[in-house]
Design a protein around this motif. Sequence first.
Motif, short mmCIF file in Angstrom:
data_model
loop_
_atom_site.label_atom_id
_atom_site.label_comp_id
_atom_site.label_asym_id
_atom_site.label_seq_id
_atom_site.Cartn_x
_atom_site.Cartn_y
_atom_site.Cartn_z
N LEU A 45 0.84 -1.20 0.00
CA LEU A 45 0.00 0.00 0.00
C LEU A 45 0.88 1.25 0.00
O LEU A 45 1.96 1.25 0.58
N PRO A 46 0.39 2.34 -0.61
CA PRO A 46 1.14 3.61 -0.52
C PRO A 46 1.00 4.22 0.87
O PRO A 46 1.91 4.91 1.35
N SER A 47 -0.14 4.01 1.54
CA SER A 47 -0.35 4.55 2.89
C SER A 47 -1.47 3.76 3.56
O SER A 47 -2.27 3.09 2.90
N LEU A 48 -1.52 3.84 4.90
CA LEU A 48 -2.58 3.20 5.64
C LEU A 48 -2.89 4.07 6.86
O LEU A 48 -2.02 4.28 7.72
N ASP A 49 -4.11 4.59 6.91
CA ASP A 49 -4.57 5.46 7.99
C ASP A 49 -5.39 4.61 8.96
O ASP A 49 -6.40 4.03 8.58
N LEU A 50 -4.95 4.54 10.23
CA LEU A 50 -5.61 3.70 11.21
C LEU A 50 -6.56 4.46 12.11
O LEU A 50 -7.07 3.91 13.10
N LEU A 71 3.16 -7.16 4.93
CA LEU A 71 2.60 -5.85 4.61
C LEU A 71 3.74 -4.89 4.30
O LEU A 71 4.65 -4.71 5.12
N THR A 72 3.69 -4.27 3.12
CA THR A 72 4.64 -3.23 2.74
C THR A 72 3.86 -1.95 2.52
O THR A 72 2.92 -1.92 1.72
N VAL A 73 4.22 -0.89 3.23
CA VAL A 73 3.48 0.37 3.15
C VAL A 73 4.47 1.52 3.27
O VAL A 73 5.42 1.45 4.05
N ASP A 74 4.25 2.56 2.48
CA ASP A 74 5.14 3.72 2.57
C ASP A 74 4.94 4.42 3.92
O ASP A 74 5.89 4.62 4.67
N ASN A 75 3.70 4.82 4.21
CA ASN A 75 3.42 5.58 5.42
C ASN A 75 2.23 4.99 6.16
O ASN A 75 1.14 4.86 5.61
N LEU A 76 2.45 4.66 7.44
CA LEU A 76 1.43 4.08 8.31
C LEU A 76 1.24 5.04 9.47
O LEU A 76 2.22 5.40 10.14
N TYR A 77 -0.01 5.45 9.75
CA TYR A 77 -0.20 6.49 10.76
C TYR A 77 -1.63 6.52 11.26
O TYR A 77 -2.54 5.93 10.68
#
Length: 459
Positions: A45-50, A71-77
């Motif tokens: 994913l490019p990003s994942l907003d939790l 899971l590979t993600v650029d930005n997780l936040y």
Amino acid sequence: MHNVYQFMAISQLAERFPADSWWAKFYKDFSEDDLVAYYEGDLTLPSLDLDWGMPFPQQDKTILIFINGHLTVDNLYNLETDGAIGLMVMGNLMAKNIAVGGQEIYVHGNLTVENILCGSYNHGEAIVNGNLQAATFVQDDEYRINVNGQRSLQCIVNIWHGDGIFQELPIRIQDILIDEVFLDEDEDEDEVGFSFASLVQIFKEGRSALTHFTSVPQRTIASSVYFTHHSINAENILKLTTCILMTPDKPSFDLTEQDVYFMIQRAHTNADGDKRNDSVYMKTSQYHYFIWLNEDQSVSLLRKTLEEEAEWWDITESSQAHLVDIHDHWLMLLTCINVAELYLHTIEIQYVRQIFQQSAIQELEEDHDGFWDGSKCYSFRQAYLDEDGDRIHARIEIQTPDEAYYFYTLENQSYVSRYYQPPHYYGLQELSYLNTRQWEASEQYFERFKQFMSQNFKV
């Protein structure tokens, strides 16, 4: 994005939660309305907003994302740190940046963060069953990270106290993070005005919050080099036998570097009345070497193998090609003494003695009690006699932000001895004279200790 997941009642996955996860230990009574977003396989994913409701607006009852793979993600936040959607990754989690809090982040494999790993507030925890590797760990309040494998954190910063550690050396947080994450004003002068919300916003925009900082500048200590040349001659032997490590109460000192043992002995008459010349003994993986200074100031060299019955051979007149090994180890020894002369003079024994005479130190109830400055702990052990009558020397202990320890001990007359204990390890180690970074770190931490004592106890 939500279409890639299978939504199900969280109770359907309850038996698959790892035993050490929050979900297995604490969350037992699930409503059928509480949903898990399940993904089978590896996900990029490019990003994942939790944050609640953000990734799954049509499924606002989602409280957990379960990835049965990597899971590979650029930005997780997530911005809200009082509570947020949980994340469970049954493989490895790889990210460029992570800024989270308020939930459990569970990684069954390894967690690798290319840039910043930031955990905020004390309502969240990251559990990593494998190894953790991150370029920069930003500590925010009391966020917990439990790692079963190995930790590799190049830089750790404490945002509330404004300092941290970079490759073993103390560092300011302002040198690591860009100005945009700091507030213009802060009511508490002792704290850095850090904005977790700004950090999250930077990650949402796909930008980096790191400066271009690459190394901690080391101090320049005003001291001439002790050995100005590397010759095996009378001048250098005499310098060895009169260096700072040769204390007045003993006629010799020893050290080990890179599995080579050295013992330096000054001229003296031993208890049996035998006269001993100035000398250097070395033991390598192949040979014993013995170098001594004759009465006429000439130098003799002996060598023997490690066999029990081996005999000494005079190699004084051997060709330079046959003396390469002894010269290499001699150079290493001189380098070690140069480092000792550079650093061991900087902490005065009298200053450390005065510290232990302070009423605030003497009133500490137990050994190892001390003071906390927000990111480092300063502890003290008074000198005493143990049950066998042996004297245990007084020492100062500094616990660093990465949970390493530096020790400063009053055990001889000439200098304050220093020791080191690596993070997550029990047992003192002598500082390697070839590891100048550790010596520099011990120096800088003691300077911060002196500043703390001066500000709080007028020492």
